[in-house]
Write a protein that holds these residues in place. Structure first.
Motif, PDB file in Angstrom:
ATOM      1  N   HIS A   1      36.102  33.818  43.846  1.00 54.06           N
ATOM      2  CA  HIS A   1      35.876  35.018  44.648  1.00 54.06           C
ATOM      3  C   HIS A   1      34.383  35.230  44.869  1.00 54.06           C
ATOM      4  O   HIS A   1      33.576  34.862  44.034  1.00 54.06           O
ATOM      5  CB  HIS A   1      36.439  36.262  43.944  1.00 54.06           C
ATOM      6  N   PHE A   2      34.051  35.843  45.989  1.00 54.85           N
ATOM      7  CA  PHE A   2      32.691  36.311  46.207  1.00 54.85           C
ATOM      8  C   PHE A   2      32.653  37.764  45.765  1.00 54.85           C
ATOM      9  O   PHE A   2      33.400  38.591  46.287  1.00 54.85           O
ATOM     10  CB  PHE A   2      32.311  36.228  47.691  1.00 54.85           C
TER      11      PHE A   2
ATOM     12  N   ALA B   1      38.104  34.207  48.490  1.00 53.49           N
ATOM     13  CA  ALA B   1      38.015  33.062  49.405  1.00 53.49           C
ATOM     14  C   ALA B   1      38.956  31.932  49.003  1.00 53.49           C
ATOM     15  O   ALA B   1      39.492  31.236  49.847  1.00 53.49           O
ATOM     16  CB  ALA B   1      36.579  32.561  49.457  1.00 53.49           C
ATOM     17  N   VAL B   2      39.147  31.760  47.687  1.00 53.89           N
ATOM     18  CA  VAL B   2      40.120  30.774  47.202  1.00 53.89           C
ATOM     19  C   VAL B   2      40.999  31.500  46.210  1.00 53.89           C
ATOM     20  O   VAL B   2      40.506  32.083  45.257  1.00 53.89           O
ATOM     21  CB  VAL B   2      39.426  29.573  46.530  1.00 53.89           C
TER      22      VAL B   2
ATOM     23  N   PRO C   1      26.835  35.153  45.104  1.00 52.05           N
ATOM     24  CA  PRO C   1      27.956  35.918  44.572  1.00 52.05           C
ATOM     25  C   PRO C   1      29.254  35.141  44.357  1.00 52.05           C
ATOM     26  O   PRO C   1      30.253  35.749  43.995  1.00 52.05           O
ATOM     27  CB  PRO C   1      28.159  36.965  45.674  1.00 52.05           C
ATOM     28  N   LEU C   2      29.238  33.806  44.562  1.00 51.91           N
ATOM     29  CA  LEU C   2      30.482  33.054  44.349  1.00 51.91           C
ATOM     30  C   LEU C   2      30.740  32.887  42.855  1.00 51.91           C
ATOM     31  O   LEU C   2      29.857  32.451  42.113  1.00 51.91           O
ATOM     32  CB  LEU C   2      30.387  31.686  45.023  1.00 51.91           C
ATOM     33  N   GLU C   3      31.930  33.235  42.417  1.00 51.57           N
ATOM     34  CA  GLU C   3      32.305  33.088  41.010  1.00 51.57           C
ATOM     35  C   GLU C   3      33.659  32.416  40.904  1.00 51.57           C
ATOM     36  O   GLU C   3      34.554  32.697  41.694  1.00 51.57           O
ATOM     37  CB  GLU C   3      32.422  34.472  40.336  1.00 51.57           C
ATOM     38  N   MET C   4      33.785  31.554  39.907  1.00 49.19           N
ATOM     39  CA  MET C   4      35.092  30.981  39.619  1.00 49.19           C
ATOM     40  C   MET C   4      35.802  31.962  38.700  1.00 49.19           C
ATOM     41  O   MET C   4      35.346  32.225  37.585  1.00 49.19           O
ATOM     42  CB  MET C   4      34.919  29.632  38.940  1.00 49.19           C
ATOM     43  N   VAL C   5      36.889  32.518  39.187  1.00 51.93           N
ATOM     44  CA  VAL C   5      37.520  33.619  38.475  1.00 51.93           C
ATOM     45  C   VAL C   5      38.615  33.126  37.539  1.00 51.93           C
ATOM     46  O   VAL C   5      38.802  33.642  36.447  1.00 51.93           O
ATOM     47  CB  VAL C   5      38.081  34.646  39.487  1.00 51.93           C
TER      48      VAL C   5
END
Lengths: 336, 281
Positions: A19-20, A33-34, A71-75
Motif C-alpha cells: 500500500h501507499f 495498489a497491490v 510511501p510504498l510499504e509492504m503490508v
C-alpha cells in the motif's frame, strides 16, 4: 499448480499486499495498489503480467524486487525467491544480503533505457558500474567477458565506446538487456521493456529476450499492457485489474479460452488487420485505488455483475487445470 | 474548390550542429496528398518514430513552415492565413492528455477560451451552449466537467475532453497525433469509435497519425506509410494493409504482434526452437 508440475518455482508470491500510505495535515490516505496477489513463476519460463495503467503492475514488481521506498510499504504476504532461502521477501532481508543477490540472481530491464545508462559516460563504463563488482576478476578479464556478451546480444563491440545518445532506441534497449543478463541471473524483471520501441525493432528485441532466456534457463517476469506481445512471448500470463490478479494460466489457454469478463473484453476488443468487425470500448473508468469499490473491483463495469459481486471479494479458484480465475459468475458459490 | 487540405510536394529539413559542422536533416521529403472537402474521411499517416509523421502534422497545423512546397487549406496557402481564422478551421489533438492540459487549471477554462477565440461564441449562454454541445458529442456534458481538474478524470475521459475542446471551434479538419497510444486498453476502442462517429455524423475530416496498424485498418479510409520522411506506399487503408507491396510496409505489417499472428513468432522463438542451435533469429 501449472502444467509444469515438476518445475520448482523460482518465485512464490503469496497474498502480497503493498500500500501507499501518506499522512498529510493529519489526514491518512491509503492507496491499496497491490491487494492480495498470489502467483508463482517457474524456472525457465516467461511469466507475463498484463493490466492497464494504475492496475498495480509496477508496484507489484517493485515490491517483489524489494525496491520499497516510502510511501510504498509492504503490508502483508510474502514473495519468496528460491535463491534467497530464509527470507520471505527481499524487502525484509538486510542490505548486505540484498546486495549479494542483486544483479547476480535478480536483475531488472526497465522501460526507459536512457534512465538506466549514464548519459555522460561511455557504455563500457556503465557495464563496469553495474556488473564488475558482481563478476570480479581483473579489468582485462571483465572487458573480455563484456565483449563476448555483447556478441551474444548481436551488438558490435564498438558500441562499448559510444555514448548512449549516439545509439538508436533499439540499440540502447539491447545494451540494457545485455547489462541485465551479463551476470546470468536466475530471475529477470522486465518492466515494459519494448513499449518505447517501434514495432519492427520490438519484434527483434522480443526475439532476443526469448533467445537469451532459453540460453541461460532463467525466468522472466514480463510486464506490458500490450496483449499482442503477451500472446507472442509469454509462457504463462496473469491479468491484473485494480491491484488484484483476476486470472492466470498458460498464455495460449488464456487467449483461446478467457474466463474472466475483463480478460474476455481485453482480448475481444483488440482490432485485427483483415477483420472489420465493430469493437467496443468498455464503459466506465478504472477505479480509484484510494477508494476501490467493495466486493469484486470490476463489478461497476462488468456485464455479468450480480448482487454478490458488490459485497464479497471473489476468490482466485483453479477453475480448469492450471487456469485460475477470480469471478463469481465463473465460479458460483466460492468466496473468500 | 474541392480540396479541404492539400499538401503539394512538402519538404522540411532541420539543421543540426553548431558553427563548424552543420548537418541538414531532412525530416519530410516531397510529400503530396489532398483531402476532399465534400468527402469526409479519416486519413492515416503511419510510420515509425523518426519517420517524419509528427513533423508532417506540425506543418499541416501551421506550427512549422515547410522548407519547400506548400500546404493549402481551401486552396489558400496556410502561411497567409491569420492565425485565429486558421485555428477555427484546423484543430489538433495530442498524444498525452495528461501533458496537454495544465494540471493546475480547470478543464472548463480551455473549453470556454476555445469557444470564445475560435468558435465565435459571445456571451455566457452562447459559450456554455457550444461547450455543452461539443461535450455531448463525445459522451460527456458540461455539468460533469465544470470546475474539474485534469487529475480528477481518467485518461480516456481526458482525451474525450481534448476532442471536445477541438470540436468547440467547429473545425473542418482535426489533426490527431497518436491520440490513443496513451489510453488504457479497455478505453482505447471507444476513442477510436468516436473518431468514426465524428466523421460519419459531423462530416469532419481527420488526419490520424499513428504507428498502430491494427487501429488504422479498423478505422481509416486512406493511408500513407512513411519511412525516413518519404511516403513509400499509399492508397485505400484496407487494400494497402491487406496486401502491402513495398518491402518496408510488409516489414511493418509482419512485425505487428496480435493473438492471431503470435503462433508464427512462437514457432520461431519458442523454448524448443531456441534450444536447437541456429534457430535463433
Amino acid at each position: 499448480m501449472s502444467g509444469a508440475g515438476d518445475a520448482v518455482p523460482v518465485l512464490q508470491v503469496r497474498d502480497l499486499q503493498a500500500h501507499f500510505r501518506t499522512h498529510y495535515f493529519g489526514v491518512n490516505r491509503e492507496v491499496r495498489a497491490v491487494d492480495g496477489v498470489t502467483f508463482e513463476v517457474n524456472r525457465n519460463e516467461i511469466y507475463g503480467l498484463a493490466g492497464e495503467s494504475s492496475s498495480g503492475k509496477t508496484t507489484l514488481v517493485k515490491t517483489i524486487a524489494g525496491l520499497l521506498k516510502p510511501p510504498l510499504e509492504m503490508v502483508g504476504g510474502s514473495a519468496r525467491f528460491s535463491f534467497l532461502p530464509g527470507w520471505d521477501a527481499i524487502g525484509r532481508a538486510p542490505p548486505e544480503v540484498v546486495r549479494a543477490i542483486r544483479w547476480r540472481h535478480l536483475s531488472y530491464i526497465m522501460q526507459g533505457s536512457m534512465n538506466v545508462l549514464n548519459p555522460l559516460r561511455r557504455v563500457r563504463y556503465s557495464f563496469r558500474d553495474f556488473a564488475w563488482r558482481h563478476l570480479g576478476g581483473s579489468k582485462v578479464e571483465f572487458d573480455a567477458r563484456v565483449v563476448a556478451h555483447m556478441e551474444r546480444v548481436k551488438l558490435d563491440p564498438s558500441v562499448l565506446d559510444a555514448y548512449p545518445h549516439e545509439l538508436s532506441g533499439g540499440m540502447r534497449q539491447r545494451v540494457t538487456i545485455a547489462l541485465a543478463t551479463i551476470c546470468k541471473p536466475d530471475f529477470i524483471i522486465a518492466d515494459e521493456p519494448t513499449t518505447a520501441l517501434d514495432v519492427v525493432v520490438q519484434k527483434d528485441v522480443l526475439g532476443m529476450i526469448r533467445a537469451i532466456q532459453c540460453e541461460m534457463g532463467s525466468s522472466i517476469l514480463f510486464i506490458t499492457h500490450d496483449m499482442g506481445v503477451h500472446a507472442a512471448l509469454t509462457d504463462r500470463l496473469g491479468i491484473m485489474y485494480a491491484g488484484r490478479l483476476v486470472e492466470d494460466g498458460e498464455t495460449p489457454e488464456i487467449f483461446s479460452r478467457p474466463l474472466h469478463p475483463y480478460t474476455r473484453h481485453l482480448i475481444a476488443s483488440l482490432p485485427r488487420i483483415g477483420d472489420t468487425e465493430q469493437r467496443e470500448g468498455l464503459d466506465g473508468t478504472p477505479p480509484n485505488l484510494a477508494a476501490p469499490p467493495p466486493g469484486c473491483r470490476f463489478h461497476p463495469r462488468c456485464p455479468l455483475a450480480m448482487p454478490v459481486c458488490t459485497t464479497i471479494v471473489p476468490a482466485m479458484v483453479e477453475t480448469l487445470p492450471g487456469h485460475r480465475v477470480a469471478c463469481h459468475a465463473v465460479n458460483p458459490g466460492m468466496a473468500t | 474548390m474541392s480540396a479541404l487540405i492539400e499538401l503539394d510536394r512538402v519538404s522540411k529539413s532541420f539543421s543540426r550542429g553548431g558553427l563548424f559542422s552543420t548537418r541538414r536533416v531532412e525530416a519530410v521529403k516531397e510529400v503530396s496528398f489532398a483531402l476532399d472537402a465534400d468527402k469526409p474521411e479519416i486519413f492515416t499517416v503511419i510510420g515509425e518514430s523518426g519517420s517524419g509523421k509528427s513533423t508532417l502534422a506540425r506543418m499541416i497545423l501551421g506550427i512549422h513552415a515547410p522548407s519547400s512546397g506548400q500546404v493549402r487549406l481551401g486552396g489558400r496557402d496556410v502561411a497567409t492565413y491569420e492565425r485565429r481564422a486558421f485555428m477555427a478551421e484546423v484543430q489538433p489533438i495530442f498524444q498525452n492528455p495528461f501533458e496537454a492540459f495544465n494540471p493546475l487549471k480547470r478543464l472548463d477554462r480551455y473549453l470556454f477560451m476555445t469557444a470564445e477565440r475560435f468558435g465565435g461564441a459571445t456571451g455566457t449562454s452562447a459559450v456554455d451552449g457550444s461547450v455543452d454541445e461539443a461535450l455531448r458529442q463525445v459522451g460527456l456534458s458540461l455539468p460533469e466537467i465544470k470546475g474539474r481538474f485534469p487529475h480528477e478524470l481518467s485518461g480516456g475521459q481526458l482525451q474525450r475532453v481534448a476532442i471536445a475542446r477541438a470540436l468547440v471551434a467547429k473545425p473542418r479538419l482535426i489533426v490527431a497525433d497518436e491520440p490513443v497510444s496513451m489510453i488504457d486498453a479497455s478505453l482505447r476502442m471507444s476513442i477510436v469509435n468516436l473518431f468514426g462517429r465524428l466523421r460519419d455524423e459531423l462530416g469532419l475530416s481527420i488526419v490520424y497519425i499513428t504507428h498502430d496498424l491494427a487501429t488504422a485498418y479498423y478505422i481509416s479510409d486512406r493511408l500513407i506509410i512513411m519511412q525516413q520522411g518519404v511516403v513509400v506506399e499509399q492508397g485505400p487503408a484496407r487494400a494497402v494493409l491487406s496486401a502491402p507491396t513495398h518491402p518496408y510496409s510488409r516489414q511493418l505489417r509482419d512485425a505487428v504482434l496480435t493473438p492471431d499472428s503470435a503462433g508464427a513468432f512462437r514457432a520461431t522463438h519458442s523454448r524448443k526452437a531456441a534450444e536447437t542451435p541456429g534457430a535463433r533469429s
